[in-house]
Design a protein around this motif. Structure first.
Motif, PDB file in Angstrom:
ATOM      1  N   UNK A 107      21.884 -32.014  -9.766  1.00  0.00           N
ATOM      2  CA  UNK A 107      20.833 -32.111 -10.775  1.00  0.00           C
ATOM      3  C   UNK A 107      19.577 -31.474 -10.188  1.00  0.00           C
ATOM      4  N   UNK A 108      19.033 -30.483 -10.877  1.00  0.00           N
ATOM      5  CA  UNK A 108      17.845 -29.823 -10.371  1.00  0.00           C
ATOM      6  C   UNK A 108      16.851 -29.551 -11.474  1.00  0.00           C
ATOM      7  N   UNK A 109      15.578 -29.685 -11.145  1.00  0.00           N
ATOM      8  CA  UNK A 109      14.522 -29.391 -12.105  1.00  0.00           C
ATOM      9  C   UNK A 109      13.639 -28.277 -11.560  1.00  0.00           C
ATOM     10  N   UNK A 110      13.262 -27.341 -12.434  1.00  0.00           N
ATOM     11  CA  UNK A 110      12.340 -26.264 -12.085  1.00  0.00           C
ATOM     12  C   UNK A 110      12.898 -25.459 -10.908  1.00  0.00           C
ATOM     13  N   UNK A 111      12.215 -25.402  -9.766  1.00  0.00           N
ATOM     14  CA  UNK A 111      12.757 -24.705  -8.596  1.00  0.00           C
ATOM     15  C   UNK A 111      14.146 -25.215  -8.258  1.00  0.00           C
ATOM     16  N   UNK A 112      14.343 -26.536  -8.337  1.00  0.00           N
ATOM     17  CA  UNK A 112      15.656 -27.107  -8.080  1.00  0.00           C
ATOM     18  C   UNK A 112      16.706 -26.613  -9.061  1.00  0.00           C
ATOM     19  N   UNK A 113      16.289 -26.323 -10.293  1.00  0.00           N
ATOM     20  CA  UNK A 113      17.200 -25.766 -11.275  1.00  0.00           C
ATOM     21  C   UNK A 113      17.598 -24.347 -10.931  1.00  0.00           C
ATOM     22  N   UNK A 114      16.650 -23.555 -10.436  1.00  0.00           N
ATOM     23  CA  UNK A 114      16.956 -22.190 -10.018  1.00  0.00           C
ATOM     24  C   UNK A 114      17.948 -22.190  -8.859  1.00  0.00           C
ATOM     25  N   UNK A 115      17.739 -23.074  -7.908  1.00  0.00           N
ATOM     26  CA  UNK A 115      18.686 -23.197  -6.790  1.00  0.00           C
ATOM     27  C   UNK A 115      20.065 -23.589  -7.317  1.00  0.00           C
ATOM     28  N   UNK A 116      20.081 -24.480  -8.313  1.00  0.00           N
ATOM     29  CA  UNK A 116      21.356 -24.886  -8.904  1.00  0.00           C
ATOM     30  C   UNK A 116      22.087 -23.728  -9.557  1.00  0.00           C
TER      31      UNK A 116
END
Length: 252
Positions: free
Chosen positions: A84-93
């Protein structure tokens, strides 16, 4: 690369990684921990250059951040996990979904930037500003994009907690992650993603506008889209009552 992380939930439960936004730490996932830790081994971590993780000199790349996550999985002795990633974490995902599909069951990507390189100058300018003036130079404008005014007025303690995370982020770590985003375009490989993907966007997200996120649901095979109405970027805080059931349904 040592990523600081916090693990909660049953030791023998399936692992779920929580990856935070630019300028925050694993503490931003507080509204999700109780709900997820009943069924999962929840591991919330700080990206490199953030929180108590190692902060080498930049610039960083998305490959650096993604490989850090794979090393964390190895440290946890977990063959696979959900993410589960949001923002930068979403891009990494999104990078992990394209480059390490064998390590992940499924992904939930909240307000993810898909092609931040389209605004490369903005990211390099922000990196330079933070190196020169510190993260305090970007805090107020960031909070203004992350929370709607009515939420900020009604929840000052929550907003203050995020403000402190931004202020405490190492200047070099923040700037180097901006540089990672300045060169990033994840659109070419979206059709190759095979894992189940939940895509979430916020109707009033000024950081990652919905019109840049919605196409993911039609480009990633089988992706499911949810639009959170009357919400800004940090939906995990402002709308945890809507986000948590979505995550539990998808991850289960």
């Amino acid at each position: 690369m040592r990523l600081n992380h916090q693990a909660t939930g049953p030791l023998d439960a399936p692992v779920v990684l929580l990856a935070s936004s630019l300028g925050t730490t694993h503490a931003m996932w507080a509204p999700q921990l109780d709900a997820l830790a009943k069924s999962f081994r929840v591991v919330a971590f700080d990206h490199r250059g953030h929180g108590a993780s190692d902060a080498p000199p930049g610039p960083y790349t998305i490959e650096d951040l993604g490989n850090d996550v794979l090393e964390l999985l190895d440290t946890l002795e977990a063959d696979q996990a959900s993410y589960v990633g949001i923002s930068l974490g979403g891009a990494v995902g999104l990078w992990l979904a394209q480059n390490a599909p064998d390590r992940f069951h499924r992904f939930a990507l909240l307000c993810p930037p898909v092609n931040p390189a389209a605004n490369a100058q903005m990211w390099t300018d922000r990196a330079r500003q933070v190196r020169e003036e510190g993260t305090q130079a970007i805090v107020e404008q960031t909070l203004g994009r992350w929370f709607l005014p009515e939420y900020a007025e009604a929840h000052p303690d929550e907003v203050e907690g995020i403000r402190q995370q931004l202020l405490n982020t190492p200047d070099e770590g923040y700037a180097a992650c901006c540089e990672a985003l300045s060169t990033l375009d994840l659109t070419p490989g979206l059709e190759t993603i095979t894992a189940p993907v939940l895509v979430v966007t916020a109707e009033q997200d000024a950081s990652i506008p919905p019109e840049t996120v919605i196409p993911l649901a039609t480009t990633i095979p089988g992706a499911h889209l949810e639009i959170i109405e009357n919400a800004a970027h940090l939906v995990t805080y402002s709308d945890a009552d809507r986000i948590n059931p979505l995550l539990l349904t998808h991850l289960s």
